[in-house]
Design a protein around this motif. Structure first.
Motif, PDB file in Angstrom:
ATOM      1  N   GLY A  35       0.832  -1.196   0.000  1.00  0.00           N
ATOM      2  CA  GLY A  35       0.000   0.000   0.000  1.00  0.00           C
ATOM      3  C   GLY A  35       0.865   1.243   0.000  1.00  0.00           C
ATOM      4  N   THR A  36       0.425   2.289  -0.707  1.00  0.00           N
ATOM      5  CA  THR A  36       1.249   3.486  -0.872  1.00  0.00           C
ATOM      6  C   THR A  36       0.584   4.734  -0.279  1.00  0.00           C
ATOM      7  N   PHE A  37       1.403   5.770  -0.118  1.00  0.00           N
ATOM      8  CA  PHE A  37       0.892   7.062   0.313  1.00  0.00           C
ATOM      9  C   PHE A  37      -0.032   7.656  -0.741  1.00  0.00           C
ATOM     10  N   GLY A  38       0.093   7.227  -1.988  1.00  0.00           N
ATOM     11  CA  GLY A  38      -0.754   7.716  -3.070  1.00  0.00           C
ATOM     12  C   GLY A  38      -2.103   7.018  -3.172  1.00  0.00           C
ATOM     13  N   GLY A  39      -2.374   6.053  -2.285  1.00  0.00           N
ATOM     14  CA  GLY A  39      -3.667   5.389  -2.273  1.00  0.00           C
ATOM     15  C   GLY A  39      -3.752   4.130  -3.118  1.00  0.00           C
ATOM     16  N   GLU A  40      -2.617   3.631  -3.614  1.00  0.00           N
ATOM     17  CA  GLU A  40      -2.633   2.430  -4.434  1.00  0.00           C
ATOM     18  C   GLU A  40      -2.274   1.192  -3.620  1.00  0.00           C
ATOM     19  N   VAL A  41      -2.779   0.045  -4.072  1.00  0.00           N
ATOM     20  CA  VAL A  41      -2.338  -1.246  -3.558  1.00  0.00           C
ATOM     21  C   VAL A  41      -1.865  -2.067  -4.751  1.00  0.00           C
ATOM     22  N   TYR A  42      -0.639  -2.558  -4.643  1.00  0.00           N
ATOM     23  CA  TYR A  42      -0.061  -3.438  -5.659  1.00  0.00           C
ATOM     24  C   TYR A  42       0.023  -4.846  -5.085  1.00  0.00           C
TER      25      TYR A  42
END
Length: 198
Positions: A35-42
């Protein structure tokens, strides 16, 4: 604040320029959710295929040697963007009994903060996550656990304490014993039962 799993210029697993906030491995260790600070989950898959017990074996497993023209920049791990939210991804909970079942929390005020997928491993791309905020008040959610003995039991750490849902996120109640109105940034679950640990 490094890029996601950016090892070297010649050996990248995933380089999206995003800053990592949350990490969670599936129980079998084969899949990593980032999960990222930009709101994405990879979702990064293939870790069981690249495990090596020796450094020499590691090179053979991490790099695709069959690709003789470009093998230094190719690994056997595969990444897929599976979620984009409106706030920083603060927590990722994986069902210990079913890694297809993943719940994601996001921070900030406004919008939804608890999202669920029951096909997180098998669905490619976006679209498998649904809002399960239910009647949870609008507040930052920081972490989540899917209870190992009941996948409908969710525990979410928030800006205002620990909130619990026993119906998969349809309704929520605040745990007022010891955690009421205190920020809960981390929620953990033992990976062994009491009997397994003794």
């Amino acid at each position: 604040n490094a890029c996601i799993l950016h090892y070297t210029d010649n050996n990248k697993v995933l380089d999206e320029g995003a800053q990592v906030k949350a990490l969670a491995f599936s129980p079998d260790g084969a899949h990593l959710f980032v999960g990222t600070f930009g709101g994405e989950v990879y979702r990064i898959t293939g870790y069981n295929d690249v495990y090596a017990s020796t450094p020499e074996d590691s090179v053979q497993k991490w790099i695709d040697l069959a690709d003789t023209t470009n093998y230094l920049t190719k690994t056997k791990l595969q990444s897929d963007l599976i979620f984009i939210g409106s706030g920083v991804v603060t927590g990722i909970g994986i069902n210990p009994n079913n890694p297809e079942h993943v719940v994601v929390t996001t921070g900030g005020y406004g919008g939804q903060h608890v999202w669920e997928s029951t096909t997180a491993l098998s669905t490619s791309g976006l679209g498998s996550f649904n809002d399960i905020q239910g009647d949870l008040p609008d507040m930052p959610a920081y972490d989540v656990v899917i209870e190992r003995s009941s996948s409908d039991l969710l525990l979410v750490g928030t800006e205002f304490g620990l909130w619990i849902s026993d119906d998969g996120g349809a309704t929520w109640s605040q745990n007022t014993t010891g955690f009421a109105n205190v920020p809960v940034y981390d929620v953990e679950q033992g990976w062994r039962t009491w009997n397994e640990g003794n």
